[in-house]
Enzyme design. Structure first.
Site, PDB file in Angstrom:
ATOM      1  N   ALA A 134       0.735  -1.260   0.054  1.00 63.37           N
ATOM      2  CA  ALA A 134      -0.004  -0.095   0.034  1.00 63.37           C
ATOM      3  C   ALA A 134       0.991   1.572  -0.209  1.00 63.37           C
ATOM      4  O   ALA A 134       2.025   1.212   0.440  1.00 63.37           O
ATOM      5  CB  ALA A 134      -0.904  -0.100   1.139  1.00 63.37           C
TER       6      ALA A 134
ATOM      7  N   GLY B  64       0.701  -4.850   0.977  1.00 60.77           N
ATOM      8  CA  GLY B  64      -0.562  -5.052   0.191  1.00 60.77           C
ATOM      9  C   GLY B  64      -0.431  -5.772  -1.257  1.00 60.77           C
ATOM     10  O   GLY B  64      -1.329  -6.262  -2.046  1.00 60.77           O
TER      11      GLY B  64
ATOM     12  N   GLU C 263      -0.586  -9.251  -0.965  1.00 60.65           N
ATOM     13  CA  GLU C 263      -2.077  -9.822  -0.357  1.00 60.65           C
ATOM     14  C   GLU C 263      -2.950  -9.574  -1.907  1.00 60.65           C
ATOM     15  O   GLU C 263      -3.655 -10.258  -1.970  1.00 60.65           O
ATOM     16  CB  GLU C 263      -2.498  -8.481   0.606  1.00 60.65           C
ATOM     17  CG  GLU C 263      -1.809  -8.821   2.139  1.00 60.65           C
ATOM     18  CD  GLU C 263      -2.140  -7.645   2.811  1.00 60.65           C
ATOM     19  OE1 GLU C 263      -2.081  -6.506   2.614  1.00 60.65           O
ATOM     20  OE2 GLU C 263      -2.515  -7.951   3.942  1.00 60.65           O
TER      21      GLU C 263
ATOM     22  N   GLU D 111       5.052  -5.272   6.980  1.00 60.27           N
ATOM     23  CA  GLU D 111       4.397  -4.224   7.666  1.00 60.27           C
ATOM     24  C   GLU D 111       4.923  -4.120   9.082  1.00 60.27           C
ATOM     25  O   GLU D 111       4.762  -2.905   9.900  1.00 60.27           O
ATOM     26  CB  GLU D 111       2.681  -4.708   7.807  1.00 60.27           C
ATOM     27  CG  GLU D 111       1.815  -4.413   6.521  1.00 60.27           C
ATOM     28  CD  GLU D 111       1.963  -5.662   5.700  1.00 60.27           C
ATOM     29  OE1 GLU D 111       2.867  -6.510   5.875  1.00 60.27           O
ATOM     30  OE2 GLU D 111       1.098  -5.603   4.686  1.00 60.27           O
TER      31      GLU D 111
HETATM   32  C1  HXC Z   1       5.041   4.440  -1.286  1.00 60.02           C
HETATM   33  C2  HXC Z   1       7.030   3.449  -1.952  1.00 60.02           C
HETATM   34  C3  HXC Z   1       6.687   2.173  -1.465  1.00 60.02           C
HETATM   35  C4  HXC Z   1       5.377   2.150  -0.828  1.00 60.02           C
HETATM   36  C5  HXC Z   1       8.498   2.137  -2.241  1.00 60.02           C
HETATM   37  N1  HXC Z   1       8.243   3.223  -2.671  1.00 60.02           N
HETATM   38  N2  HXC Z   1       7.702   1.326  -1.753  1.00 60.02           N
HETATM   39  N3  HXC Z   1       6.065   4.576  -1.819  1.00 60.02           N
HETATM   40  N4  HXC Z   1       4.673   3.196  -0.759  1.00 60.02           N
HETATM   41  N5  HXC Z   1       4.843   0.862  -0.242  1.00 60.02           N
HETATM   42  C6  HXC Z   1       8.885   4.252  -3.276  1.00 60.02           C
HETATM   43  C7  HXC Z   1      10.180   4.892  -2.682  1.00 60.02           C
HETATM   44  O1  HXC Z   1       9.657   5.707  -1.569  1.00 60.02           O
HETATM   45  C8  HXC Z   1      10.755   5.390  -3.665  1.00 60.02           C
HETATM   46  O2  HXC Z   1      10.315   6.858  -4.087  1.00 60.02           O
HETATM   47  C9  HXC Z   1      10.443   4.529  -4.861  1.00 60.02           C
HETATM   48  O3  HXC Z   1       9.443   3.755  -4.381  1.00 60.02           O
HETATM   49  C10 HXC Z   1      11.725   3.498  -4.994  1.00 60.02           C
HETATM   50  O4  HXC Z   1      11.776   2.726  -3.727  1.00 60.02           O
HETATM   51  P1  HXC Z   1      13.297   2.703  -2.949  1.00 60.02           P
HETATM   52  O5  HXC Z   1      13.033   2.591  -1.652  1.00 60.02           O
HETATM   53  O6  HXC Z   1      14.346   3.843  -3.446  1.00 60.02           O
HETATM   54  O7  HXC Z   1      13.768   1.341  -3.639  1.00 60.02           O
HETATM   55  P2  HXC Z   1      14.853   0.170  -2.973  1.00 60.02           P
HETATM   56  O8  HXC Z   1      15.925   0.746  -2.266  1.00 60.02           O
HETATM   57  O9  HXC Z   1      15.195  -0.644  -4.335  1.00 60.02           O
HETATM   58  O10 HXC Z   1      13.854  -0.757  -1.973  1.00 60.02           O
HETATM   59  C11 HXC Z   1      12.749  -1.152  -2.598  1.00 60.02           C
HETATM   60  C12 HXC Z   1      11.919  -1.830  -1.441  1.00 60.02           C
HETATM   61  C13 HXC Z   1      11.674  -0.478  -0.443  1.00 60.02           C
HETATM   62  C14 HXC Z   1      12.600  -2.870  -0.321  1.00 60.02           C
HETATM   63  C15 HXC Z   1      10.495  -2.188  -1.921  1.00 60.02           C
HETATM   64  O11 HXC Z   1      10.985   0.662  -1.222  1.00 60.02           O
HETATM   65  C16 HXC Z   1      10.428  -0.754   0.510  1.00 60.02           C
HETATM   66  O12 HXC Z   1      11.022  -1.180   1.591  1.00 60.02           O
HETATM   67  N6  HXC Z   1       9.200  -0.104   0.380  1.00 60.02           N
HETATM   68  C17 HXC Z   1       8.134  -0.204   1.424  1.00 60.02           C
HETATM   69  C18 HXC Z   1       7.618  -1.770   1.329  1.00 60.02           C
HETATM   70  C19 HXC Z   1       6.717  -1.727   2.500  1.00 60.02           C
HETATM   71  O13 HXC Z   1       6.730  -1.642   3.627  1.00 60.02           O
HETATM   72  N7  HXC Z   1       5.594  -2.308   1.919  1.00 60.02           N
HETATM   73  C20 HXC Z   1       4.228  -2.613   2.754  1.00 60.02           C
HETATM   74  C21 HXC Z   1       3.384  -1.184   3.144  1.00 60.02           C
HETATM   75  S1  HXC Z   1       2.225  -1.282   4.230  1.00 60.02           S
HETATM   76  P3  HXC Z   1      11.237   8.019  -3.802  1.00 60.02           P
HETATM   77  O14 HXC Z   1      10.320   9.061  -4.213  1.00 60.02           O
HETATM   78  O15 HXC Z   1      11.869   8.193  -2.536  1.00 60.02           O
HETATM   79  O16 HXC Z   1      12.204   7.942  -4.873  1.00 60.02           O
HETATM   80  C22 HXC Z   1       0.917  -1.991   3.234  1.00 60.02           C
HETATM   81  C23 HXC Z   1      -0.073  -2.386   4.016  1.00 60.02           C
HETATM   82  C24 HXC Z   1      -1.151  -3.244   3.193  1.00 60.02           C
HETATM   83  O17 HXC Z   1       1.175  -2.783   2.262  1.00 60.02           O
HETATM   84  C25 HXC Z   1      -2.569  -2.809   4.115  1.00 60.02           C
HETATM   85  C26 HXC Z   1      -3.793  -3.156   3.072  1.00 60.02           C
HETATM   86  C27 HXC Z   1      -4.025  -2.124   1.892  1.00 60.02           C
END
Ligand code: HXC
Length: 257
Positions: free
Chosen positions: A65, A108, A111, A131
């Site tokens: 998400a 997400g 999911e 998460e």
């Molecule tokens: C918003 C995101 C994002 C996310 C990545 N980006 N994941 N933006 N929401 N979930 C954005 C980053 O901010 C960045 O933007 C760009 O994508 C590239 O990501 P990087 O982090 O620079 O890439 P990398 O170093 O290769 O790392 C990849 C990654 C990391 C390991 C996937 O991005 C990451 O940990 N992302 C978050 C994953 C996460 O926590 N997902 C769960 C979310 S909560 P900028 O603008 O900075 O360049 C969830 C709850 C669901 O999903 C509930 C139900 C709907």
């Protein structure tokens, strides 16, 4: 209809939706989820479409998400937006939906893939529920679908301790149907979708419905539903055609009637 966050096209009898926020690793914003569901529902209502594929790009299916959209939200705002309700709509899609997953498939995103009926993964796919790193838990079925797919021990490790599964691990633990080289993941998913789309449509629809039922009901109720649907199909033209074609040693022609 033009969309902002997804691309759609029809290939033969397959409706393809590509998540298209590459700079944000296809983070599932509210708009993306709304557009995705609209596209899937529109393919579901299109008689020319028999199955659907959801894909991202090689680097990411979806990294979860949209954290930027969620980070400042209050509980009441989250409840009002209720992005998770859009996930429920996938359950109501009647035709088979296949996820074509490459790269990050997290939170997400994982999911969403698990809400689909089958998953084709590239060798580079990475599945996880990170998460916990954000101080939250999965909210769109991760604790339930992942546990049913891979069992309690592994689900605990993935959700409580951010264990990330490689594509091969995901295949070994039964989360995905097959793993293919990265250049082939979309083609393979489209080929699988197009094979399923060419099969008897009513039987495919009812089979999907009753398989999903297996997660909702007792064995006794599930078996009773299966039996009712089995008998119901003997009211269809396709059953007559399928069995006649078998007896006459020719390929069947399905009408979906
Ligand atoms: C918003 C995101 C994002 C996310 C990545 N980006 N994941 N933006 N929401 N979930 C954005 C980053 O901010 C960045 O933007 C760009 O994508 C590239 O990501 P990087 O982090 O620079 O890439 P990398 O170093 O290769 O790392 C990849 C990654 C990391 C390991 C996937 O991005 C990451 O940990 N992302 C978050 C994953 C996460 O926590 N997902 C769960 C979310 S909560 P900028 O603008 O900075 O360049 C969830 C709850 C669901 O999903 C509930 C139900 C709907």
């Amino acid at each position: 209809m033009p969309y902002e966050t997804i691309l759609t096209e029809t290939r033969g009898q397959v409706g393809l939706v590509q998540l298209n926020r590459p700079k944000a690793l296809n983070a599932l914003s509210s708009l993306l989820m709304r557009e995705l569901m609209e596209a899937l529902e529109s393919f579901d209502n299109d008689p020319g479409v028999g199955a659907m594929v959801i894909s991202g790009n090689q680097r990411a299916f979806a990294a979860g998400a949209d954290v930027k959209e969620m980070s400042g939200a209050s509980a009441v705002e989250m409840l009002r937006r209720d992005i998770i309700a859009t996930f429920d709509r996938i359950q109501r899609i009647k035709k088979p939906v296949i996820a074509a997953v490459s790269g990050f498939c997290l939170g997400g995103g994982c999911e969403l893939a698990m809400s689909c009926d089958m998953i084709v993964a590239s060798e580079t796919a990475r599945f996880g529920q990170p998460e916990i790193n954000l101080g939250i838990i999965p909210g769109a079925g991760g604790t339930q679908r992942l546990t049913r797919a891979v069992g309690k021990a592994l689900a605990m490790e993935i959700i409580l301790n951010n264990r990330i599964l490689s594509a091969l691990d995901a295949e070994r633990f039964g989360l995905v149907n097959r793993v293919v080289p990265v250049e082939r993941f979309l083609g393979e998913a489209l080929a699988l979708a197009s094979e399923v789309a060419a099969r008897a449509p009513l039987a495919v629809r009812l089979a999907k419905e009753v398989i999903n039922q297996a997660f909702e009901t007792s064995l006794r109720e599930g078996l009773a539903d299966e039996r009712r649907l089995f008998y119901l199909l003997f009211a269809s033209q396709d059953q007559k055609e399928g069995m006649a074609a078998f007896n006459e040693k020719r390929p069947p022609t399905w009408k979906g009637e």
